[in-house]
Design a protein around this motif. Structure first.
Motif, PDB file in Angstrom:
ATOM      1  N   ALA A  26      -0.081  -0.037 -13.273  1.00 30.55           N
ATOM      2  CA  ALA A  26       0.496   1.677 -12.930  1.00 30.55           C
ATOM      3  C   ALA A  26       1.847   1.771 -12.952  1.00 30.55           C
ATOM      4  O   ALA A  26       1.976   2.663 -12.471  1.00 30.55           O
ATOM      5  CB  ALA A  26       0.030   1.194 -11.492  1.00 30.55           C
ATOM      6  N   LEU A  27       2.122   1.023 -13.362  1.00 28.92           N
ATOM      7  CA  LEU A  27       4.209   1.558 -13.527  1.00 28.92           C
ATOM      8  C   LEU A  27       3.800   2.841 -13.969  1.00 28.92           C
ATOM      9  O   LEU A  27       5.415   3.612 -13.588  1.00 28.92           O
ATOM     10  CB  LEU A  27       5.030   0.590 -13.855  1.00 28.92           C
ATOM     11  N   ARG A  28       3.458   3.499 -14.594  1.00 29.76           N
ATOM     12  CA  ARG A  28       3.968   4.499 -15.336  1.00 29.76           C
ATOM     13  C   ARG A  28       3.343   6.142 -14.565  1.00 29.76           C
ATOM     14  O   ARG A  28       3.459   6.629 -14.109  1.00 29.76           O
ATOM     15  CB  ARG A  28       3.434   5.061 -16.675  1.00 29.76           C
ATOM     16  N   ALA A  67      -4.230   1.092  -4.095  1.00 29.94           N
ATOM     17  CA  ALA A  67      -4.066  -0.642  -5.000  1.00 29.94           C
ATOM     18  C   ALA A  67      -5.427  -0.646  -6.001  1.00 29.94           C
ATOM     19  O   ALA A  67      -6.389  -1.158  -7.105  1.00 29.94           O
ATOM     20  CB  ALA A  67      -4.635  -1.377  -4.705  1.00 29.94           C
ATOM     21  N   GLY A 115       2.992   9.067  -0.901  1.00 25.87           N
ATOM     22  CA  GLY A 115       4.107   7.901  -0.274  1.00 25.87           C
ATOM     23  C   GLY A 115       2.901   6.715  -0.145  1.00 25.87           C
ATOM     24  O   GLY A 115       3.339   5.808   0.086  1.00 25.87           O
ATOM     25  N   LEU A 116       1.877   7.149  -0.283  1.00 24.35           N
ATOM     26  CA  LEU A 116       0.961   5.535  -0.585  1.00 24.35           C
ATOM     27  C   LEU A 116       0.558   5.595  -1.995  1.00 24.35           C
ATOM     28  O   LEU A 116       0.915   5.633  -2.759  1.00 24.35           O
ATOM     29  CB  LEU A 116      -0.791   5.508   0.302  1.00 24.35           C
ATOM     30  N   TYR A 117       0.018   3.851  -2.464  1.00 26.35           N
ATOM     31  CA  TYR A 117       0.216   3.041  -3.050  1.00 26.35           C
ATOM     32  C   TYR A 117      -1.693   3.192  -3.007  1.00 26.35           C
ATOM     33  O   TYR A 117      -1.940   2.034  -2.487  1.00 26.35           O
ATOM     34  CB  TYR A 117       0.597   2.500  -3.753  1.00 26.35           C
ATOM     35  N   TYR A 144       2.285   5.204 -10.793  1.00 30.55           N
ATOM     36  CA  TYR A 144       1.608   5.332  -9.332  1.00 30.55           C
ATOM     37  C   TYR A 144       2.427   6.400  -8.834  1.00 30.55           C
ATOM     38  O   TYR A 144       1.664   5.835  -7.665  1.00 30.55           O
ATOM     39  CB  TYR A 144       2.626   3.474  -8.917  1.00 30.55           C
ATOM     40  N   ALA A 145       3.462   6.375  -8.855  1.00 34.14           N
ATOM     41  CA  ALA A 145       4.091   8.021  -8.255  1.00 34.14           C
ATOM     42  C   ALA A 145       2.641   9.215  -7.931  1.00 34.14           C
ATOM     43  O   ALA A 145       3.109  10.482  -7.195  1.00 34.14           O
ATOM     44  CB  ALA A 145       5.166   8.591  -8.560  1.00 34.14           C
ATOM     45  N   ALA A 151      12.922   9.147 -15.061  1.00 36.58           N
ATOM     46  CA  ALA A 151      11.814   9.777 -14.500  1.00 36.58           C
ATOM     47  C   ALA A 151      11.089  10.404 -14.924  1.00 36.58           C
ATOM     48  O   ALA A 151       9.961  11.008 -14.802  1.00 36.58           O
ATOM     49  CB  ALA A 151      11.376   9.396 -12.753  1.00 36.58           C
ATOM     50  N   TYR A 174       5.381  -0.279  -3.609  1.00 35.57           N
ATOM     51  CA  TYR A 174       5.626  -0.646  -5.055  1.00 35.57           C
ATOM     52  C   TYR A 174       7.230  -0.571  -5.716  1.00 35.57           C
ATOM     53  O   TYR A 174       7.035  -1.569  -6.433  1.00 35.57           O
ATOM     54  CB  TYR A 174       5.004   0.399  -5.609  1.00 35.57           C
ATOM     55  N   LEU A 200       4.644 -10.280 -12.023  1.00 34.75           N
ATOM     56  CA  LEU A 200       3.748  -9.119 -11.023  1.00 34.75           C
ATOM     57  C   LEU A 200       2.462  -9.309 -11.596  1.00 34.75           C
ATOM     58  O   LEU A 200       1.899  -9.753 -12.811  1.00 34.75           O
ATOM     59  CB  LEU A 200       4.284  -8.019 -11.403  1.00 34.75           C
ATOM     60  N   ALA A 231       7.017  -6.083 -15.114  1.00 35.13           N
ATOM     61  CA  ALA A 231       7.417  -6.977 -14.408  1.00 35.13           C
ATOM     62  C   ALA A 231       6.594  -9.216 -14.495  1.00 35.13           C
ATOM     63  O   ALA A 231       5.292  -8.840 -14.112  1.00 35.13           O
ATOM     64  CB  ALA A 231       6.880  -6.832 -13.466  1.00 35.13           C
ATOM     65  N   ARG A 236       0.599  -1.303   0.013  1.00 39.79           N
ATOM     66  CA  ARG A 236      -0.206   0.154   0.070  1.00 39.79           C
ATOM     67  C   ARG A 236       0.450   0.922   0.019  1.00 39.79           C
ATOM     68  O   ARG A 236       0.072   2.307   0.204  1.00 39.79           O
ATOM     69  CB  ARG A 236      -1.037   0.246   1.020  1.00 39.79           C
ATOM     70  N   THR A 240      -0.638  -4.091 -10.938  1.00 39.61           N
ATOM     71  CA  THR A 240       0.733  -3.252 -10.631  1.00 39.61           C
ATOM     72  C   THR A 240       1.147  -3.087 -11.976  1.00 39.61           C
ATOM     73  O   THR A 240       2.132  -1.589 -11.855  1.00 39.61           O
ATOM     74  CB  THR A 240       1.501  -4.626  -9.837  1.00 39.61           C
ATOM     75  N   ASN A 241       1.512  -4.185 -12.709  1.00 38.26           N
ATOM     76  CA  ASN A 241       2.533  -3.372 -14.025  1.00 38.26           C
ATOM     77  C   ASN A 241       1.152  -2.267 -14.624  1.00 38.26           C
ATOM     78  O   ASN A 241       2.590  -1.209 -15.629  1.00 38.26           O
ATOM     79  CB  ASN A 241       2.236  -5.036 -15.360  1.00 38.26           C
TER      80      ASN A 241
END
Lengths: 353, 531
Positions: B377-379, B394, B390-392, B381-382, B347, A219, B370, B367, A214, B374-375
């Motif tokens: 979100a690679l571009r 899902a 700082g959280l992700y 996620y931030a 980045a 990640y 995974l 990846a 999370r 997850t894949n």
């Protein structure tokens, strides 16, 4: 006519793995019972004794939790490192380093528990981190294989503990061998002899699972472990993430050492890591890379360790327990592999091959 | 254009001498793919025969058939006039066919002498190192490939390792030596040495097949050239009758249908006068000291598709990586949105709105173990909504993955399963859509149509023109001239890391592009200039 054949799939569903693992454990227990019966023991009597003195009694449960506490933390240490694709084989050494650092604070600082205990905790974590610093930097900046460097530092930490407990820090009060004196502060107890380190360890494991799934950092760690090239492609600073994960891993193992000193043994002793660092690798392998799975894996490992002690009281050699651990792991590995196979119907090839 | 010469061998040979190797109607099929079909080939004693073709043209498959690694479904292999079938590579070696692969197959921890003798039925039993080294020295002198028999392979340079591979094959009395991209790992000096040795080998009446897509090397070393395209042979030519530009055009060209996809719909963004990104005299030098990108200057304008043509391996990969921040330039300047970018930081480029569909997307942009979510979100996620404080998140990542899959028209039963469970084509579509999403300023697409079927290629080209109409600068690297001519506004042609010229696609003619791809200077091509 259709014939049955088996096909190996790249992924195995979790439920299937769990079912096959239970089968694997049952098969192992049958083999163990058979061997014990052949050597003149009564498996039924032993099983009853083991159950009664582990899960079946309050003292047994307390012992179990004391065993689980360090296993949870070292298992988490190896698991978190494995998430970024690295193996921390040095949890044993970081455990000692944390224990030494915490003991140093307790021996050198006399004050109220509320001051000394947090300082011991910090010292334990920093001790474990310090012990993994050289392998971390070597891995991140020179590509040195961390498996070798972390492993070799284990022996140094172990011998350093022997030196301290027979030399400068030896017990001058009661004269105990290879040990410091009993520490003046200890982790408060929660339930019988179970100290607060146990729930803290559980919370740390759960917290880590949340952090990995999370947070942005988690990640990046997962991506860096699954495909470093893709991580660099996305601009993830893989080197910095390796450093942070390895230091965290060392800190967790160091904390395990601090809990053991302050909560369970109450002194620094030579050999006190009791293979908890190495068993952490076993726990991590059983957990298959998932932090939450570390809890049942640590429980299984604690049960095996506890059973070993019971069996030693029945004139069974201590090495029996190693053999049993090996057998169970072997069977579980087979079960995990079998979980990948699925029956598929095939028709016999006709005509030319 | 040029007609294939008659299949007769080199002159000056005794009448009735059969070719060393004759292939007749070779066909090799993999599920859903025709790797080779109707391939005829003659290789005569005393010739160096080049096999030319783009990636995936079927060169390696054909050579694997000749060396017994694959069995052909159709056709026959004739050696010295006699039909042969090889059920294993060992049989091909016994028949005198030896292959040196692009990736060496040596035991790194063994010495040169041990590697030469490994698996060789003529190796003496119970040979001491001294005996093996003496034998190796003798072989090395006989064939003119100097090696140190006692050295460990892991201590040798790539060129030296290749000599060991060649000696391994020659020691087994090969009369036909097949080399797969032999110069890819060599320095220019080592290439010169290799060519000298190959000529000496040819002078003894042996034959060499050399697989390559480096045109000038083919011109330098070979006697005849056979060109494969799409698994079939286009023709065999005497090298003396060829020139690089004609080879390049034959290799990539086909009957080109020009469809103008440059027409903008109503309301589309015009080509922006100010460039979004600029390369100013950018050069890249690799670890071996080879200049892979030389003095390249480019302006990328919003609302424009810049096509990049060229034979694979002429600097396209380095150009892609420099444009997306994956590789640092050795000299020159990169200007993004008017300010100079000092660091190669992928980045930073992604954040500035530079999307990147890499050439080997399944390996470097995903990846595999995974989940699909997850894949995807690679571009992003931030950035919100997935990344906050700082959280992700899902859940937000799952929504994004759904959106991308819907746009890519990929049906997914379970977004939590590892992405490697999807077919390669579907993984590709997902990567393309993911990159298009973030490409608000620039999209760098390297061979985006490779491996797709015709319908999917049309969809992919449609994505590119849509982005162009939204005002994005698109860099479209391809080996397919038809696609390049149809969608590009300008076409840059690369050769040996240089941008030979950037020409207007509307009026570009294929012969000019072919000549630039073969290394002709644009000044030579000016009307009235020297020809």
């Amino acid at each position: 006519m259709a014939t049955r054949a088996f096909q190996r799939l790249p992924t195995a569903p979790a439920g299937r793995i769990l079912a096959l693992r239970l089968v694997a454990i049952a098969v192992s227990l049958c083999i163990i019972a058979g061997v014990l019966a052949l050597s003149g023991h009564s498996p039924a009597m032993l099983a009853e004794l083991i159950l009664r003195s582990t899960l079946g009694s309050r003292f047994g449960l307390e012992d179990l939790m004391l065993f689980m506490c360090p296993l949870l933390l070292t298992g988490a240490a190896v698991t978190v490192c494995g998430t970024i694709g690295l193996w921390n084989i040095g949890a044993e050494g970081q455990f000692y380093a944390g224990a030494i650092a915490a003991t140093g604070v307790a021996l050198g600082l006399h004050g109220p528990v509320l001051v000394v205990l947090p300082l011991m905790t910090i010292a334990g974590i920093l001790g474990g981190m310090a012990w993994i610093t050289v392998p971390t930097l070597a891995r991140a900046y020179a590509g040195v294989n961390e498996i070798i460097t972390t492993l070799l530092l284990n022996f140094i930490a172990s011998l350093l503990t022997y030196y301290l407990t027979t030399g400068p820090w030896r017990d001058r009060i009661s004269g105990a061998q290879v040990s410091t004196q009993r520490l003046s502060v200890s982790m408060p107890e929660m339930w019988g002899i179970v100290h607060w380190g146990f729930p803290v360890a559980i919370m740390i494991v759960v917290g880590l699972a949340l952090v990995l799934s999370r947070t942005r950092w988690g990640y990046e760690i997962r991506m860096g472990g699954a495909n470093p090239e893709a991580a660099r492609y996305a601009g993830i600073p893989v080197r910095l993430r390796i450093i942070s994960v390895m230091l965290l891993s060392g800190g967790l193992a160091g904390l395990a050492g601090m809990f053991e000193v302050a909560g369970t043994v109450h002194r620094l002793q030579g050999g006190m890591a009791n293979n908890f660092g190495y068993l952490g690798i076993v726990v991590a392998v059983l957990a298959r890379g998932s932090c939450l799975n570390v809890i049942p894996a640590a429980l299984l490992m604690a049960l095996i360790l506890d059973s070993g002690i019971v069996m030693q009281t029945q004139q069974l050699s201590a090495s029996v327990i190693l053999a049993i651990t090996g057998l169970i792991l072997f069977m579980i590995a087979i079960g995990d592999e079998l979980a990948h196979y699925r029956p598929v119907a095939t028709t016999p090839a006709k005509g030319k091959a | 254009m040029n007609n294939p010469v008659s299949p007769a061998g080199p002159s000056g040979m005794a009448p009735g001498t059969p070719p060393v190797l004759q292939l007749r109607g070779i066909g090799k099929f993999f599920p859903g793919v025709i790797a080779n079909k109707d391939v005829d080939l003659d290789v005569w004693p005393g010739e160096i025969h080049a096999l030319l073709g783009e990636n995936g043209a079927g060169k390696s498959t054909l050579m694997n058939v000749v060396t017994g690694i694959y069995q052909p479904e159709e056709g026959e292999i004739i050696l010295d006039g006699y039909g042969q079938t090889f059920t294993s590579p060992q049989e091909a070696i016994r028949a005198g066919i030896g292959m040196v692969h692009q990736h060496f197959k040596l035991v790194q921890a063994f010495t040169v002498a041990e590697n030469i003798h490994l698996g060789w039925d003529e190796a003496p039993r119970l040979a001491s190192p001294a005996v093996m080294e003496a034998r190796t020295r003798e072989i090395s002198e006989r064939f003119g490939f100097p090696v140190d028999p006692a050295a460990r392979v892991c201590d040798l340079s790539a060129g030296e390792q290749q000599r060991v591979e060649i000696l391994r094959v020659l020691a087994r009395r090969a009369r036909l030596l097949i080399m797969d991209e032999p110069t890819a790992v060599l320095t220019p000096e080592e290439t010169g040495e290799l060519f000298r040795a190959l000529r000496a080998f040819r002078a003894q009446g042996n034959a060499v097949i050399i697989i390559s897509h480096k045109l000038d090397e083919v011109m330098e070393i070979s006697d005849r050239v056979s060109i494969l395209r799409g698994g079939r042979k286009v023709g065999t030519f005497r090298t003396a009758d060829c020139n690089p530009s004609m080879l390049a055009a034959t290799m990539v060209g086909r009957d080109i249908v020009r469809r103008n996809m440059r027409a903008r719909p109503e309301g589309a963004a015009p080509i922006a006068p100010q460039p979004i990104m600029q390369l100013r005299n950018v050069s890249v030098r690799d670890d071996r000291g080879v200049d892979t990108l030389r003095d390249v200057s480019l302006d990328l304008h919003g609302g424009e598709i810049l096509g990049i043509a060229g034979v694979a391996g002429n600097g396209q990969r380095e150009l892609t990586h420099v444009l997306t921040g994956l590789m640092a330039r050795t000299s020159g300047e990169i200007v993004l949105d008017g300010s100079v970018v000092d660091r190669a930081d992928p980045a930073l480029f992604a954040h500035a709105g530079v999307g990147h569909i890499p050439e080997d997307r399944l390996r470097s942009a995903l990846a595999p173990s995974l989940s699909i979510t997850t894949n995807m979100a690679l571009r992003e996620y931030a950035h919100p909504p997935i990344g906050r404080h700082g959280l992700y998140d899902a859940g937000a990542a799952g929504v994004l993955a759904h959106d991308i899959a819907e746009l890519a028209q990929v049906r997914i039963p379970d977004f939590g399963m590892p992405i490697r469970n999807l077919s390669g084509g579907n993984q590709q579509r997902l990567v393309a859509r993911r990159e298009i999403r973030i490409a608000s300023r620039v999209l760098v697409a390297a061979y985006p149509a490779r491996g797709l079927d015709i319908g999917a290629i049309a969809t992919m080209l449609g994505y590119l023109t849509d982005l162009r109409d939204q005002g994005v600068a698109v860099v479209f690297i391809s080996e397919d001239l038809e696609d390049l001519l149809n969608v590009s506004d300008r076409i840059g042609v690369m050769f040996h890391g240089r941008m030979m010229d950037v020409i207007d696609a509307e009026n570009a003619d294929i012969a000019t592009i072919g000549m630039l791809m073969g290394g002709r200077e644009p000044t030579d091509l000016q009307p009235g200039g020297p020809r």
